[in-house]
Write an enzyme that holds these catalytic residues in place. Sequence first.
Site, mmCIF file in Angstrom:
data_model
loop_
_atom_site.group_PDB
_atom_site.id
_atom_site.type_symbol
_atom_site.label_atom_id
_atom_site.label_comp_id
_atom_site.label_asym_id
_atom_site.label_seq_id
_atom_site.Cartn_x
_atom_site.Cartn_y
_atom_site.Cartn_z
ATOM 1 N N HIS A 1 0.818 -1.231 0.000
ATOM 2 C CA HIS A 1 0.000 0.000 0.000
ATOM 3 C C HIS A 1 0.845 1.271 0.000
ATOM 4 C CE1 HIS A 1 -3.596 -2.314 0.441
ATOM 5 N NE2 HIS A 1 -3.293 -2.767 1.638
ATOM 6 N N ASP B 1 -3.118 -10.571 -2.243
ATOM 7 C CA ASP B 1 -3.679 -10.002 -1.014
ATOM 8 C C ASP B 1 -5.122 -9.561 -1.299
ATOM 9 O OD1 ASP B 1 -2.494 -8.562 1.751
ATOM 10 O OD2 ASP B 1 -4.217 -7.504 0.874
ATOM 11 N N HIS C 1 -6.639 -6.971 -0.404
ATOM 12 C CA HIS C 1 -6.740 -5.536 -0.675
ATOM 13 C C HIS C 1 -5.963 -5.184 -1.952
ATOM 14 C CE1 HIS C 1 -7.179 -5.935 3.773
ATOM 15 N NE2 HIS C 1 -8.174 -5.099 3.549
ATOM 16 N N ASP D 1 -5.088 -12.475 3.579
ATOM 17 C CA ASP D 1 -6.333 -11.972 4.168
ATOM 18 C C ASP D 1 -7.571 -12.243 3.311
ATOM 19 O OD1 ASP D 1 -5.162 -10.219 2.413
ATOM 20 O OD2 ASP D 1 -5.126 -8.512 3.780
HETATM 21 ZN ZN LIG Z 1 -4.506 -6.927 2.769
#
Ligand SMILES: [Zn+2]
Length: 308
Positions: free
Chosen positions: A122, A159, A161, A243
């Site tokens: 991120h 992931d 996200h 996740d």
């Molecule tokens: Zn994540």
Amino acid sequence: MKTALLTHADCLEHVTPDGHPERVARLEHILHALESLDLNRVTAPLAADDDLLRIHPESYIRDVRKMRPAEGFAQIDGDTFMSPGSVDAACRAAGAVVRAVDMVLGGEAQNAFCAIRPPGHHAETDTAMGFCLFGNAALAAKHALDHHGLNRVAVVDFDVHHGNGTQDLLWDEKRALVITSQQMPLWPGSGRPDETGAYETILNIPLSPGSGGAEMRAAYETQAFPRLRAFKPDLIIISAGFDAHQDDPLANLNWSTGDFAWVTAELCNIADELCGGRIVSTLEGGYDLNALAQATLAHVEELMKAAR
Ligand SMILES: [Zn+2]
């Protein structure tokens, strides 16, 4: 050659406030799960500023160092914190991926897993966010291209996200293919299919909340894998976040531990076919401690099976 495992005790010294999902126990659980495996265990070096400068401006690197608190916590944004040990942890994380790339491209290991934190996908060019300080996966890509002279690398980010930071850092890098699957809608909100990069080298694969392993496998088989094969990377970098697991508290995909093994094995097969099996994988998210440990174990076991 054994699969390399790169980590450092400094990564346990990046402390977050009580109740924060990205916590020290994550890495402790992973290291415990990997304890009995026959791996080439390597101490991660500190990344040099010259490494970090491949992806972040000097002003940002200086700001991160300045934000480090002498004690307690410094809050960077709504969910990103630093403790006194965070700069060293982040430099070990970045150093791990650099060393992993050196090992895999130098023939010391066929593939490698970096058990590090803070995670990286991120972190944007000059913005820390989403628990991340430095863009580890993008750094691995740039190091392979600019230091080792590879022509093409691919980053695959599973992931849950969106890998907004990796996308930002490699947006105008035509030598890097970025494939990122994510639950959508979900934080940070980016990752639509029409975000394709300056040279059409970014592939975003949104997955619906509540979808599971079957949808993921179909999306990878019809979108991700053909794109990888067409691009023909010389190295595959994996942003390995766990996740999307059905037990994870931060998202709503329903992948099983076996789904993580499947996607890893498929990527190993493709790496075998395209680039001598060369894979560097680095830890991103995953917030249910047991699911995280089991899925990471399954991921590393697949890397080990593929390593000759
Ligand atoms: Zn994540």
